[in-house]
Design an enzyme around this catalytic site. Structure first.
Site, PDB file in Angstrom:
ATOM      1  N   ASP A 301       0.863  -1.171   0.000  1.00 39.37           N
ATOM      2  CA  ASP A 301       0.000   0.000   0.000  1.00 39.37           C
ATOM      3  C   ASP A 301       0.905   1.229   0.000  1.00 39.37           C
ATOM      4  O   ASP A 301       2.075   1.148   0.390  1.00 39.37           O
ATOM      5  CB  ASP A 301      -0.882  -0.037   1.249  1.00 39.37           C
ATOM      6  CG  ASP A 301      -1.918   1.071   1.240  1.00 39.37           C
ATOM      7  OD1 ASP A 301      -2.287   1.506   0.144  1.00 39.37           O
ATOM      8  OD2 ASP A 301      -2.327   1.501   2.326  1.00 39.37           O
ATOM      9  N   ASP A 532      -1.604  -1.432   6.497  1.00 41.81           N
ATOM     10  CA  ASP A 532      -1.731  -0.931   7.868  1.00 41.81           C
ATOM     11  C   ASP A 532      -3.153  -0.508   8.214  1.00 41.81           C
ATOM     12  O   ASP A 532      -3.413  -0.074   9.334  1.00 41.81           O
ATOM     13  CB  ASP A 532      -0.776   0.251   8.099  1.00 41.81           C
ATOM     14  CG  ASP A 532      -1.154   1.471   7.269  1.00 41.81           C
ATOM     15  OD1 ASP A 532      -1.917   1.315   6.299  1.00 41.81           O
ATOM     16  OD2 ASP A 532      -0.684   2.574   7.602  1.00 41.81           O
ATOM     17  N   ASP A 536      -6.946  -2.697   3.852  1.00 39.99           N
ATOM     18  CA  ASP A 536      -5.986  -3.695   3.373  1.00 39.99           C
ATOM     19  C   ASP A 536      -6.321  -5.105   3.836  1.00 39.99           C
ATOM     20  O   ASP A 536      -5.747  -6.077   3.341  1.00 39.99           O
ATOM     21  CB  ASP A 536      -4.569  -3.351   3.867  1.00 39.99           C
ATOM     22  CG  ASP A 536      -4.102  -1.982   3.414  1.00 39.99           C
ATOM     23  OD1 ASP A 536      -4.289  -1.674   2.230  1.00 39.99           O
ATOM     24  OD2 ASP A 536      -3.568  -1.228   4.245  1.00 39.99           O
TER      25      ASP A 536
END
Length: 785
Positions: A301, A532, A536
């Site tokens: 990400d 995080d 996700d």
């Protein structure tokens, strides 16, 4: 829609909390990975093979051949090594577990506090917000949430929870905020019951390597009983006597027992977990070590992984509407969102959350829809992604995205707050908010490392693809000019084509992140996913290995297999290198163990079929096992190994072990027959066979150690000197005697013959391995087509 709540709830009193704890209604979590000290001791002492060894020791004692008990000290040492290493690991991991303990906000005695999740009790009032994982079963008593229950049900839909709605432990909050009262805690909660079921079925969660070794161990455990019994009965029928029959049977059985391999795997994995723990890396799942060794695609990400998690609002572009800044201040103060983006905006505007006066309805930010909204008496306002809110007019923001800025638009909207059915033509931009995250320190070096190691990087983000591309470029990721807007990928076929074409994916929803991971897996890749945030989690759940930053949401940390407790992304090369070191060295060392096991099995079967006595003694098998297998395997397992692991573990190990095993079998069986033909004593045949095994053992040791370096040469020479020394100074203990001239000549001839036999068998099985690998690759290509 979220309505402001301020229920007059004071929570439990301290006295009530104590009563609940005494009644056993505390939220003690069930950890399927934790072992007690007694569990560790039992697992290492009371094993099937230790029972076999105990029976063999009793038989050897009854036969009076105490010299053949040389296998027993090794077994006891292995047992204690396993116990000590696991206890040391438990101590380190228990300390780390305290650091990774999730926290929950709770109201007690009318005061808000943040406590360990395990300190919660039934009927506690907890506060939940976006990113939180629900710690126990509960019911909403105030506020409104959107919850994702995919970790429990597999369904990725966001479910709205209002006052009176039940919350399942293990689900996580996507957006909104609420108060909830705990109804079931600890072992009674939904997640605990699932955990207990998972614990009972944990065999299914083992890695490919561990499952392969377990299958081999079970097969060996089944085979040794009838083979050992047959050898003993045959010896007695041939009138060899009880002592000789026991000696032959014990030698064959201890050669077939793969106890050292199992110990090597368990101890090496535990030591690896301990090493990672000292680097503030927490493994929630031991199989992740092997998966990391096989990873060839790393999905990352942008926010919190490539960049620091802290967001900074650098500028606000006013579109000229009077009073827009004041409306924005009122908007960000009224919304319940407390993600890093909203906090950055509030810091810039110097306002605080909580001023909800005049708000008629609101919708917290959703990663699914990419915007938030609120309606006041003065009108409706939205804030989010320009291309979602403005449609084609979002091109006005291109100059900012080209600079790598994250752009949000604050716009007025003609109508009620849209719940996913936004019409861009009814939006009018008021302000453009420009945000950015600093690149993580060490990110560039980390991505260069993965490039050199053959690991492909895929950047998957909810931000504009151009913004993500520019940030990824600054982080040193290769191929960042190849980017795509995930909103344009309408079906599985488009996604499958995109994962082969593009490096950067922007405007990715949580469900589409998961689809990208699945498409990569369908293409034959082993995929690791770092993240995080709650957006996700779906992709992390389906990835082969999931890695979370502890600075992110508790839900992401608890859902991941690996947690970086210091949120240091530069640890990733060390983690991957550790996985490759462990699995690569286990694969190499397993070849040594399986050579002995397969040779012993073949020779035992040959002895039974040909009605000859097993030619080796237990003490001689112990000598070979120590210096050809156990000692070198231990030292080689500690060495760095950066090679990426691929292919089927057991197939590769068996193909590498077969040349040596067959060479041993052919040489020893032929030696016995030639010895009988020339009238050689059985004792000197056994000694000659022992040294033939040693020669082949060192040849395979050199082969699997290639390319040789100083460390490996020292290990090999040390083992050779150790074997020679024990043969000379402890000859009585290991049943080593001088050979007659006739036997010496026979031994030399067979020793010379072992090298070409080993070489040609190695060439043949290498060809077989290449054929198998080629067919596997061809099958994958055909499947892709």
């Amino acid at each position: 829609m979220d309505q402001n709540f301020q229920p007059a709830i004071s929570g439990l009193s301290s006295t009530e909390v104590q009563k609940q704890m005494i009644a056993g209604k505390q939220n003690i979590q069930i950890d399927k990975t934790a072992k007690s000290v007694s569990d560790i001791i039992k697992e290492n002492v009371f094993t099937y093979f230790n029972l076999i060894f105990a029976v063999l020791a009793v038989l050897v004692c009854l036969s009076g051949q105490f010299r053949n008990l040389t296998f027993l000290p090794v077994v006891i040492a292995n047992m204690f090594i396993g116990i000590i290493q696991e206890l040391r690991a438990k101590k380190v991991l228990d300390k780390l577990s305290v650091l990774s303990q999730p926290k929950t906000r709770v109201i007690r005695d009318g005061v808000e506090d943040c406590i360990n999740t395990t300190d919660l009790v039934e009927s506690d009032i907890i506060l939940l917000q976006s990113g939180d994982q629900i710690p126990a079963d509960a019911v909403v008593v105030g506020g409104n949430l959107n919850v994702n229950e995919s970790l429990l049900t597999g369904e990725s839909d966001e479910i709205e929870k209002q006052v009176g709605s039940e919350l399942m432990s293990g689900s996580f909050v996507v957006s909104g905020s609420a108060m909830a009262r705990l109804t079931k805690v600890g072992a009674q909660s939904y997640i605990s019951k699932l955990t207990l079921e998972a614990k009972e079925m944990q065999g299914a969660e083992q890695s490919e390597m561990v499952k392969s070794i377990n299958r081999f161990v079970i097969a060996a455990g089944i085979a040794i009983i009838p083979i050992g019994a047959a050898l003993f009965i045959q010896g007695m029928m041939n009138e060899n006597g009880f002592s000789a029959s026991v000696s032959s049977m014990v030698a064959a059985v201890i050669g077939m027992i793969p106890e050292g391999l199992y110990l090597l795997v368990s101890v090496t994995l535990v030591v690896s977990a301990t090493r990672l723990a000292t680097k503030k890396v927490m493994l929630h799942d031991m199989k992740s070590i092997e998966t990391l060794a096989r990873v060839d695609v790393l999905c990352v990400d942008k926010t919190g992984t490539i960049t620091e998690p802290e967001m900074k609002l650098t500028d606000i572009i006013d579109k000229g509407t009077t009073g827009s800044m004041e409306i924005l201040k009122r908007y960000v103060s009224a919304l319940p969102d407390n993600n890093i983006t909203m906090e950055a905006i509030r810091d810039y505007l110097e306002v605080k959350q909580g001023n909800t006066g005049g708000i008629l309805e609101s919708m917290p930010f959703s990663s699914k829809y990419k915007y938030s909204g609120a309606r006041f008496e003065s009108g409706t306002y939205l804030m989010g992604a320009p291309d979602i809110i403005l449609g084609e007019r979002a091109s006005e923001t291109n100059e900012y995205t080209e600079q790598g800025k994250r752009v949000l638009v604050f716009a007025s909207y003609n109508g009620f707050v849209p719940d996913g059915d936004l019409d861009p033509s009814r939006s009018e931009p008021l302000l453009y908010l420009l945000l950015e995250n600093p690149i993580r320190e060490g990110a560039e070096e980390t991505f260069k490392y993965f490039g050199k190691q053959g690991v492909t990087i895929k950047v998957i983000s909810g931000d504009h693809p151009v913004t993500v591309s520019r940030v990824a470029q600054r982080a040193g990721i290769e191929g960042t000019d190849s980017y795509v807007d995930a909103q344009t990928l309408k079906d599985d076929a488009a996604i499958a084509k995109a994962v082969d074409t593009y490096t950067v994916f922007g405007r990715v929803t949580p469900d589409k992140k998961r689809q990208i991971v699945l498409a990569l897996q369908d293409a034959g890749h082993t995929v690791a996913m770092t993240g995080d945030g709650v957006n996700d989690i779906l992709a992390m759940k389906d990835a082969d290995c999931s890695i979370a930053m502890a600075s992110g949401s508790d839900a992401a940390v608890q859902a991941a297999q690996v947690a970086l407790l210091d949120s240091d992304f530069s640890r990733m090369p060390q983690i991957v290198a550790e996985g490759r070191r462990v699995i690569g060295n286990i694969e190499r060392s397993a070849t040594l163990f399986l050579t002995k096991n397969m040779f012993s099995l073949l020779l035992a079967i040959f002895s039974i079929v040909s009605a000859m006595a097993y030619p080796l003694q237990p003490a001689q098998i112990s000598l070979i096992s120590g210096f050809n297998i156990g000692i070198p395997a231990f030292f080689l397992a500690m060495e760095p190994n950066k090679k990426r692991i691929s292919g089927h573990f057991m197939a590769k190990v068996l193909l590498k072990a077969m040349p040596a095993a067959l060479t041993d079998f052919l040489a020893i069986s032929a030696l016995v027959m030639v010895g009988d033909l020339f009238g050689l004593e059985s004792g000197e045949i056994a000694v000659a066979a022992t040294f033939l095994l040693a020669i082949v053992g060192f040849i395979i040791l050199i082969n699997i150690s290639a390319p040789l370096n100083k460390y490996r040469v020292i290990v090999i020479i040390g083992c050779i000197l150790g074997l020679v020394g024990c043969s000379f100074f402890l000859s009585n203990l290991f049943a080593i005697s001088f050979l007659s001239p006739k036997c010496t000549i026979v031994f030399i001839l067979f020793a010379i013959a072992t090298e070409p036999c080993m070489r040609y068998l190695t060439m043949f099985f290498s060809w077989v391995e290449r054929r198998i690998s080629g067919k596997t690759v061809k099958r994958q290509v055909e499947d892709d087509e």
